[in-house]
Enzyme design. Structure first.
Site, PDB file in Angstrom:
ATOM      1  N   CYS A  91      -6.905 -31.968 -51.951  1.00 34.16           N
ATOM      2  CA  CYS A  91      -5.482 -32.157 -52.234  1.00 34.16           C
ATOM      3  C   CYS A  91      -4.688 -30.860 -52.044  1.00 34.16           C
ATOM      4  CB  CYS A  91      -5.288 -32.749 -53.629  1.00 34.16           C
ATOM      5  SG  CYS A  91      -3.658 -33.519 -53.849  1.00 34.16           S
ATOM      6  N   HIS A 192      -9.073 -37.307 -55.181  1.00 32.48           N
ATOM      7  CA  HIS A 192      -9.718 -36.788 -56.392  1.00 32.48           C
ATOM      8  C   HIS A 192     -10.707 -37.862 -56.843  1.00 32.48           C
ATOM      9  CE1 HIS A 192      -6.564 -33.760 -56.565  1.00 32.48           C
ATOM     10  NE2 HIS A 192      -5.689 -34.721 -56.355  1.00 32.48           N
TER      11      HIS A 192
END
Length: 249
Positions: A91, A192
């Site tokens: 990310c 995630h």
């Protein structure tokens, strides 16, 4: 020899539990009788240049800026990659590996680490929710990866970067139908979850690539059975959600 799994700047890039990725890597080495150490490095501490795998996780805009400045000043990560270490970035960690990224409502552009030939800019929508991708492995076979994405930036790959996985449900890079990028010793992705506890096959791939050798299968029936059940449930949920969304259009 003890192999170092290095979590870089947990206090800046650890808001989504991405430390779990490092724990999985460390545990899957020790289960195989390979000495491994989980090393936590914070801003101001030197990043060791002898890491096996380095991990950059998710964080807010200001944290990305602070992390880039600290890493450029330290140079330990760069030296570690030059020495053969592998970087797994997630990310915000993915975005700051590129040439540049934007932050804030004014979309101010900040330079990244330049480890990936990618650029990140604010997207039209925010990517939030379960993501399902198909990852093609080096041997030509493929596997599904599940995770959770939460990012406002869309990432465009240049000619030197290769897409990591094809998106089936979710947004990923947001520009090309793929998620993540690979280049040199860097593997980057948006999900995630953390992603490696969800996808141990990917964890073993990273370990094998970093070690430069194949690993024996893990014969832990209780762990494998639990993972298989959880994986089936996640795949069912994300596919069901996709079908419902398509039916309501």
């Amino acid at each position: 020899m003890t192999h170092k799994i290095v979590v870089v700047y947990q206090s800046l890039l650890g808001i989504y539990g991405d430390r779990g990725n490092a724990m999985v890597l460390t545990k899957r080495l020790t289960w195989r009788g390979i000495d491994a150490e989980l090393v936590m490095v914070e801003p101001g501490d030197p990043v060791p240049a002898d890491g096996l795998i380095y991990l950059l996780g998710g964080g807010e805009d200001w944290a990305q800026i602070a992390a880039v400045k600290a890493l450029e000043a330290d140079q330990g990560l760069h030296k570690g990659l030059d020495a053969g270490g592998l970087l797994f970035a997630v990310c915000a960690g993915y975005q700051l590996c590129g040439h540049s990224f934007t932050v804030g409502d004014n979309e101010e552009v900040f330079p990244g680490l330049g480890l990936l030939d990618v650029e990140t800019r604010r997207g039209d929508v925010r990517a939030v929710g379960e993501i399902l991708t198909r990852w093609t492995k080096p041997d030509g076979s493929s596997s599904y990866l599940t995770g959770f994405e939460n990012h406002g930036g869309f990432t465009t790959l240049g000619s030197d970067a290769t897409p990591f996985a094809k998106v089936e449900v979710g947004i990923g890079n947001g520009t090309d139908g793929f998620d993540g990028a690979t280049q040199g010793n860097v593997v980057a992705t948006y999900p995630h979850g953390p992603i490696l506890p969800r996808n141990p096959e990917l964890a073993d791939y990273l370990l094998e690539r970093a070690l430069g050798q194949a690993l024996d299968p893990l014969l832990r029936d209780e762990v494998n059975a639990e993972h298989k059940q959880l994986r089936a449930e996640r795949l069912h949920i994300v596919r069901t959600t996709k079908n419902r969304a398509e039916q309501t259009r």
